[in-house]
Design an enzyme around this catalytic site. Structure first.
Site, PDB file in Angstrom:
ATOM      1  N   HIS A   1     -39.896 -20.311 -19.139  1.00 57.95           N
ATOM      2  CA  HIS A   1     -40.183 -20.095 -17.754  1.00 57.95           C
ATOM      3  C   HIS A   1     -41.550 -19.653 -17.643  1.00 57.95           C
ATOM      4  O   HIS A   1     -42.020 -18.426 -17.264  1.00 57.95           O
ATOM      5  CB  HIS A   1     -39.269 -19.155 -16.789  1.00 57.95           C
ATOM      6  CG  HIS A   1     -39.036 -19.284 -15.417  1.00 57.95           C
ATOM      7  ND1 HIS A   1     -38.090 -19.607 -14.441  1.00 57.95           N
ATOM      8  CD2 HIS A   1     -40.272 -19.378 -14.439  1.00 57.95           C
ATOM      9  CE1 HIS A   1     -38.482 -19.874 -13.241  1.00 57.95           C
ATOM     10  NE2 HIS A   1     -39.725 -19.634 -13.301  1.00 57.95           N
TER      11      HIS A   1
ATOM     12  N   GLU B   1     -44.831 -12.466  -8.194  1.00 60.32           N
ATOM     13  CA  GLU B   1     -44.706 -14.020  -7.788  1.00 60.32           C
ATOM     14  C   GLU B   1     -46.164 -14.260  -8.305  1.00 60.32           C
ATOM     15  O   GLU B   1     -47.030 -14.988  -7.730  1.00 60.32           O
ATOM     16  CB  GLU B   1     -44.580 -14.105  -6.238  1.00 60.32           C
ATOM     17  CG  GLU B   1     -43.156 -14.197  -5.596  1.00 60.32           C
ATOM     18  CD  GLU B   1     -42.520 -15.153  -6.507  1.00 60.32           C
ATOM     19  OE1 GLU B   1     -43.240 -16.338  -6.566  1.00 60.32           O
ATOM     20  OE2 GLU B   1     -41.188 -15.285  -6.453  1.00 60.32           O
ATOM     21  N   TRP B   2     -46.193 -14.268  -9.694  1.00 62.56           N
ATOM     22  CA  TRP B   2     -47.283 -14.948 -10.248  1.00 62.56           C
ATOM     23  C   TRP B   2     -48.704 -14.371  -9.712  1.00 62.56           C
ATOM     24  O   TRP B   2     -48.841 -13.341  -9.765  1.00 62.56           O
ATOM     25  CB  TRP B   2     -47.221 -16.410 -10.403  1.00 62.56           C
ATOM     26  CG  TRP B   2     -45.679 -16.784 -10.934  1.00 62.56           C
ATOM     27  CD1 TRP B   2     -44.861 -17.183 -10.074  1.00 62.56           C
ATOM     28  CD2 TRP B   2     -45.161 -16.523 -12.366  1.00 62.56           C
ATOM     29  NE1 TRP B   2     -43.575 -17.673 -10.967  1.00 62.56           N
ATOM     30  CE2 TRP B   2     -43.915 -16.879 -12.099  1.00 62.56           C
ATOM     31  CE3 TRP B   2     -45.710 -16.033 -13.479  1.00 62.56           C
ATOM     32  CZ2 TRP B   2     -42.972 -16.829 -13.263  1.00 62.56           C
ATOM     33  CZ3 TRP B   2     -44.870 -16.264 -14.589  1.00 62.56           C
ATOM     34  CH2 TRP B   2     -43.550 -16.500 -14.318  1.00 62.56           C
TER      35      TRP B   2
ATOM     36  N   ASN C   1     -38.881 -24.980 -16.948  1.00 59.86           N
ATOM     37  CA  ASN C   1     -39.047 -24.782 -15.255  1.00 59.86           C
ATOM     38  C   ASN C   1     -40.264 -25.553 -14.856  1.00 59.86           C
ATOM     39  O   ASN C   1     -41.529 -24.916 -15.252  1.00 59.86           O
ATOM     40  CB  ASN C   1     -38.878 -23.290 -15.142  1.00 59.86           C
ATOM     41  CG  ASN C   1     -39.093 -23.057 -13.794  1.00 59.86           C
ATOM     42  OD1 ASN C   1     -38.300 -23.459 -12.793  1.00 59.86           O
ATOM     43  ND2 ASN C   1     -40.336 -22.424 -13.174  1.00 59.86           N
ATOM     44  N   GLU C   2     -40.333 -26.349 -13.898  1.00 64.86           N
ATOM     45  CA  GLU C   2     -41.451 -26.805 -13.431  1.00 64.86           C
ATOM     46  C   GLU C   2     -42.942 -27.240 -14.287  1.00 64.86           C
ATOM     47  O   GLU C   2     -43.836 -26.527 -14.238  1.00 64.86           O
ATOM     48  CB  GLU C   2     -42.054 -25.920 -12.147  1.00 64.86           C
ATOM     49  CG  GLU C   2     -40.808 -25.489 -11.206  1.00 64.86           C
ATOM     50  CD  GLU C   2     -41.597 -24.780 -10.113  1.00 64.86           C
ATOM     51  OE1 GLU C   2     -42.788 -24.554  -9.852  1.00 64.86           O
ATOM     52  OE2 GLU C   2     -40.830 -24.310  -9.325  1.00 64.86           O
TER      53      GLU C   2
ATOM     54  N   ASN D   1     -36.368 -27.722  -7.910  1.00 63.92           N
ATOM     55  CA  ASN D   1     -36.747 -26.730  -7.123  1.00 63.92           C
ATOM     56  C   ASN D   1     -37.383 -27.210  -5.966  1.00 63.92           C
ATOM     57  O   ASN D   1     -38.315 -27.939  -6.037  1.00 63.92           O
ATOM     58  CB  ASN D   1     -37.891 -25.598  -8.035  1.00 63.92           C
ATOM     59  CG  ASN D   1     -37.371 -24.971  -9.006  1.00 63.92           C
ATOM     60  OD1 ASN D   1     -36.062 -25.080  -9.380  1.00 63.92           O
ATOM     61  ND2 ASN D   1     -37.899 -24.350  -9.943  1.00 63.92           N
TER      62      ASN D   1
ATOM     63  N   TRP E   1     -33.602 -18.720  -4.570  1.00 64.10           N
ATOM     64  CA  TRP E   1     -34.550 -17.847  -5.144  1.00 64.10           C
ATOM     65  C   TRP E   1     -34.909 -16.833  -4.009  1.00 64.10           C
ATOM     66  O   TRP E   1     -35.487 -17.177  -3.002  1.00 64.10           O
ATOM     67  CB  TRP E   1     -35.756 -18.975  -5.593  1.00 64.10           C
ATOM     68  CG  TRP E   1     -36.915 -18.058  -6.255  1.00 64.10           C
ATOM     69  CD1 TRP E   1     -37.908 -17.591  -5.478  1.00 64.10           C
ATOM     70  CD2 TRP E   1     -36.914 -18.019  -7.647  1.00 64.10           C
ATOM     71  NE1 TRP E   1     -38.701 -16.577  -6.429  1.00 64.10           N
ATOM     72  CE2 TRP E   1     -38.233 -16.721  -7.667  1.00 64.10           C
ATOM     73  CE3 TRP E   1     -36.197 -18.124  -8.734  1.00 64.10           C
ATOM     74  CZ2 TRP E   1     -38.509 -16.375  -8.788  1.00 64.10           C
ATOM     75  CZ3 TRP E   1     -36.670 -17.691  -9.866  1.00 64.10           C
ATOM     76  CH2 TRP E   1     -37.721 -16.683 -10.224  1.00 64.10           C
TER      77      TRP E   1
ATOM     78  N   GLU F   1     -33.769 -23.647  -7.584  1.00 62.39           N
ATOM     79  CA  GLU F   1     -34.519 -22.587  -6.588  1.00 62.39           C
ATOM     80  C   GLU F   1     -34.619 -23.292  -5.231  1.00 62.39           C
ATOM     81  O   GLU F   1     -35.060 -24.401  -5.207  1.00 62.39           O
ATOM     82  CB  GLU F   1     -35.989 -22.456  -7.317  1.00 62.39           C
ATOM     83  CG  GLU F   1     -35.822 -21.778  -8.526  1.00 62.39           C
ATOM     84  CD  GLU F   1     -37.177 -21.508  -9.058  1.00 62.39           C
ATOM     85  OE1 GLU F   1     -38.369 -21.482  -8.042  1.00 62.39           O
ATOM     86  OE2 GLU F   1     -37.551 -21.182 -10.243  1.00 62.39           O
TER      87      GLU F   1
ATOM     88  N   TYR G   1     -38.975 -26.109  -1.851  1.00 66.24           N
ATOM     89  CA  TYR G   1     -39.092 -24.976  -0.845  1.00 66.24           C
ATOM     90  C   TYR G   1     -39.609 -25.629   0.554  1.00 66.24           C
ATOM     91  O   TYR G   1     -39.596 -24.830   1.809  1.00 66.24           O
ATOM     92  CB  TYR G   1     -40.183 -23.891  -1.189  1.00 66.24           C
ATOM     93  CG  TYR G   1     -39.905 -23.133  -2.418  1.00 66.24           C
ATOM     94  CD1 TYR G   1     -39.238 -21.968  -2.112  1.00 66.24           C
ATOM     95  CD2 TYR G   1     -39.864 -23.778  -3.858  1.00 66.24           C
ATOM     96  CE1 TYR G   1     -38.828 -21.114  -3.107  1.00 66.24           C
ATOM     97  CE2 TYR G   1     -39.374 -22.868  -4.720  1.00 66.24           C
ATOM     98  CZ  TYR G   1     -39.007 -21.741  -4.618  1.00 66.24           C
ATOM     99  OH  TYR G   1     -38.393 -20.780  -5.340  1.00 66.24           O
TER     100      TYR G   1
ATOM    101  N   GLN H   1     -40.964 -12.167 -14.388  1.00 68.65           N
ATOM    102  CA  GLN H   1     -41.185 -11.906 -13.056  1.00 68.65           C
ATOM    103  C   GLN H   1     -40.291 -10.627 -12.760  1.00 68.65           C
ATOM    104  O   GLN H   1     -40.536  -9.933 -11.757  1.00 68.65           O
ATOM    105  CB  GLN H   1     -40.721 -12.933 -12.070  1.00 68.65           C
ATOM    106  CG  GLN H   1     -41.702 -14.071 -12.233  1.00 68.65           C
ATOM    107  CD  GLN H   1     -41.227 -15.372 -11.258  1.00 68.65           C
ATOM    108  OE1 GLN H   1     -40.507 -16.129 -11.767  1.00 68.65           O
ATOM    109  NE2 GLN H   1     -41.794 -15.249 -10.104  1.00 68.65           N
TER     110      GLN H   1
ATOM    111  N   PHE I   1     -39.671 -12.991  -2.288  1.00 69.57           N
ATOM    112  CA  PHE I   1     -38.582 -13.841  -1.966  1.00 69.57           C
ATOM    113  C   PHE I   1     -37.326 -13.567  -2.150  1.00 69.57           C
ATOM    114  O   PHE I   1     -36.256 -14.295  -2.162  1.00 69.57           O
ATOM    115  CB  PHE I   1     -38.904 -14.898  -3.015  1.00 69.57           C
ATOM    116  CG  PHE I   1     -40.096 -16.020  -2.524  1.00 69.57           C
ATOM    117  CD1 PHE I   1     -41.543 -15.587  -2.818  1.00 69.57           C
ATOM    118  CD2 PHE I   1     -39.650 -17.295  -2.106  1.00 69.57           C
ATOM    119  CE1 PHE I   1     -42.458 -16.555  -2.453  1.00 69.57           C
ATOM    120  CE2 PHE I   1     -40.599 -18.316  -1.933  1.00 69.57           C
ATOM    121  CZ  PHE I   1     -42.002 -17.874  -1.697  1.00 69.57           C
TER     122      PHE I   1
ATOM    123  N   ARG J   1     -28.968 -17.630 -12.698  1.00 72.45           N
ATOM    124  CA  ARG J   1     -29.797 -18.492 -13.336  1.00 72.45           C
ATOM    125  C   ARG J   1     -30.910 -17.409 -13.879  1.00 72.45           C
ATOM    126  O   ARG J   1     -31.674 -16.744 -12.993  1.00 72.45           O
ATOM    127  CB  ARG J   1     -30.546 -19.840 -12.630  1.00 72.45           C
ATOM    128  CG  ARG J   1     -31.620 -20.273 -13.531  1.00 72.45           C
ATOM    129  CD  ARG J   1     -32.186 -21.291 -12.511  1.00 72.45           C
ATOM    130  NE  ARG J   1     -33.526 -21.638 -13.248  1.00 72.45           N
ATOM    131  CZ  ARG J   1     -34.655 -21.830 -12.880  1.00 72.45           C
ATOM    132  NH1 ARG J   1     -35.109 -21.953 -11.475  1.00 72.45           N
ATOM    133  NH2 ARG J   1     -35.592 -22.530 -13.553  1.00 72.45           N
TER     134      ARG J   1
END
Ligand code: NAG
Ligand code: NAG
Ligand code: NAG
Ligand code: NAG
Length: 512
Positions: free
Chosen positions: A155, A472-473, A201-202, A340, A465, A415, A342, A52, A481, A109
């Site tokens: 990630h 952002e993908w 990650n996730e 993480n 984050w 995050e 949100y 990213q 963000f 991180r």
């Protein structure tokens, strides 16, 4: 009489003006209030991920990852954007670390790009020394500036070669072995300075979005192939990632942990869920959604196996089984659990009929229906992203749910953050006044504080984050963000400190 009245009126006016002034001062003060109680040893930081921010996607021997491939397919990413350059952090790393230091960020991180270290993902094809040098330089620079380093090993940037040659995470043998080797290399080269390791990650996102026909790299699960479809692939991808996690943790514990004195864990994402209606079915649906999302990975790493409700509801042998040896390897395989988080949303029990077993997707299996709205009213103010609604109490409930089910020694919020509405299309000066983000962080951190100080939840660290705006993908650069603004229109991608960064900098001061 008349004079007196005038005098009285004047006094009233003066008093009203004073009240208005005081209330505006109070609201300004409450906006900027950084006085949120946390334990003295609580760690505050900021987070990013390699793909990213780094850019330099072909430089110094880096191999390609599945996100390079995916972002180069026209139509997959907003405006066909890619991470080829991103924030050019690869070349601006010292400048960015200096900025972090100036903001008083003491914990960072970051993630290590697997194809920068192993261009094909495989040890047998050789280590890319320039990749090792780059991360050594970065980690040394961080340490020199008094910043603790937490590293995510995966990630989402799987080396493309592993995808092409072995099917990536659909393969639970070669890819798992390759990740174990990669982890070993990272511990050996960087583990003397890295005190927190996050294996994955996730993994939920990789599994469901990447392998459930949801237009996310590697973009699998659509139609039917010999390997399967969206009915079984998400479960296969999750299974491999869990095994890879467990093997990496074993390597760390067997070979490095005693000397290096670090910690290792995994980062899982979850919303918190509230029932659509006040019925037993909808309460159970919320619990089921938490177990299908968070418990899918947390149950194996804490208890050694998938949640019973998944074994019951994922019919047709689509949920892979762990051997007894694998269960032993998984059980207790985290020193901390990363969250993480949100947003929150509503969940109800599924009302529509289920498709035949061999056509069911992950979402069908949960037998839930979700929405950010109840009776047409959103759960909270909408951020820039369509999926993100501000509901601060959700993070406190989520942390309590984790503590109650798993009783972990350490939880890190790895995050948490928000993209402010309209931020991408505003003039820079306006975007830097990110009151929406300041309020979000204030209100979410207040709830994290409540979880720690009032409920006794073992949260030990919090990473916002993100350190800076980034790729952002699938949304590309269309949402921001960062607490630091990156001007994508300037030739040198100039960074500007947003108000939220100044606010966060004040907040973290007592803990530095
Ligand atoms: C993305 O690329 C495709 C194929 O080249 C093109 O048709 C489309 O217009 C592009 N989209 C944008 C927003 O540039
Ligand atoms: C999906 O793949 C599985 C495993 O290969 C197969 O059993 C099932 O029939 C497939 N479903 C569809 C709808 O093609
Ligand atoms: C910053 O934003 C807030 C709320 O959006 C607004 O009230 C304030 O006037 C803005 N400040 C500046 C300096 O533009
Ligand atoms: C980047 O460019 C801007 C505008 O041209 C300039 O003000 C700034 O100093 C530059 N920053 C660096 C680090 O070169």
């Amino acid at each position: 009489m008349i004079q007196q009245q005038t005098l009285l009126t004047r006094q009233v006016v003066v008093i009203l003006l004073l009240l208005a002034l005081i209330s505006s001062l109070i609201s300004a003060a409450s906006l900027a209030n950084t006085n949120i109680p946390f334990p003295k040893d609580f760690r505050f930081g900021a987070a990013t991920a390699a793909y990213q921010i780094e850019g330099a996607y072909k430089e110094d021997g880096r191999g390609l990852s599945i996100w390079d491939t995916w972002s180069h397919i026209p139509g997959k990413i907003y405006n066909n954007q890619t991470g080829d350059i991103a924030d050019d952090h690869y070349h601006k790393v010292k400048e960015d670390i200096a900025l972090m230091k100036s903001l008083g960020v003491k914990n960072y991180r970051m993630s290590i790009s697997w194809p920068r270290i192993l261009p094909t993902g495989l040890l047998k094809h050789g280590i890319n020394q320039k990749g090792i040098d780059y991360y050594n330089m970065e980690i040394n620079e961080l340490v020199r500036n008094g910043i603790n380093v937490a590293v995510t090993l995966y990630h989402w940037d799987l080396p493309q070669y592993l995808q092409d040659t072995y099917g990536g995470w659909l393969n639970s043998k070669e890819t798992v072995q390759a990740f174990r080797d990669f982890s070993d290399i990272c511990f050996a080269h960087f583990g003397d300075r890295v005190k927190d390791w996050i294996t994955f990650n996730e993994p939920f996102i990789t599994s469901v979005l990447g392998h459930g026909c949801n237009d996310w790299a590697p973009g699998l699960g659509c139609g039917s192939s010999p390997a399967g479809n969206s009915s079984n692939m998400p479960y296969m991808a999750a299974h491999s990632q869990l095994l890879a996690h467990a093997h990496a943790v074993k390597v760390y514990r067997d070979k490095y942990q005693q000397d290096q004195q670090g910690r290792i864990g995994i980062t899982l994402n979850s919303n918190f869920y509230y029932p659509l209606t006040n019925t037993k079915e909808d309460y159970e649906a919320c619990e089921r959604a938490l177990l299908f999302g968070f418990g899918w990975f947390a149950d194996p790493v804490f208890f050694g196996d998938y949640p019973q409700v998944m074994k019951d509801f994922v019919e047709g042998n689509r949920l892979p089984l762990f051997t007894e040896q694998e269960k032993r390897l998984l059980k207790g395989s985290v020193d901390f659990i990363g969250l993480n988080h949100y947003t929150s949303n509503y969940i109800g029990n599924r009302k529509s009929p289920l498709p035949p077993v061999n056509q069911r997707t992950f979402n069908d299996d949960q037998r839930t229906e979700g929405s950010s709205y109840k009776n047409g009213v959103p759960i909270g103010p909408k951020a820039e992203s369509d999926w993100l609604f501000v509901y601060p109490p959700g993070i406190r409930s989520m942390l309590n749910w984790i503590q109650k089910r798993y009783n972990p020694q350490m939880i890190y919020v790895t995050e948490n953050g928000v993209d402010a509405p309209g931020e991408s299309s505003m003039p820079i000066s306006q975007a830097l006044n990110d009151t929406f983000r300041v309020n979000y962080l204030h209100d979410y951190l207040t709830e994290v504080s409540n979880a720690v100080m009032q409920d006794g939840v073992n949260v030990k660290a919090y990473f916002v984050w993100s350190m800076m705006d980034n790729f952002e993908w699938t949304n590309g650069y269309s949402c921001r963000f960062g607490v630091v603004f990156v001007d994508y229109n300037s030739p040198n991608l100039t960074r500007y400190v947003k108000n939220s960064a100044k606010w966060y900098s004040e907040l973290v001061k007592p803990y530095n």
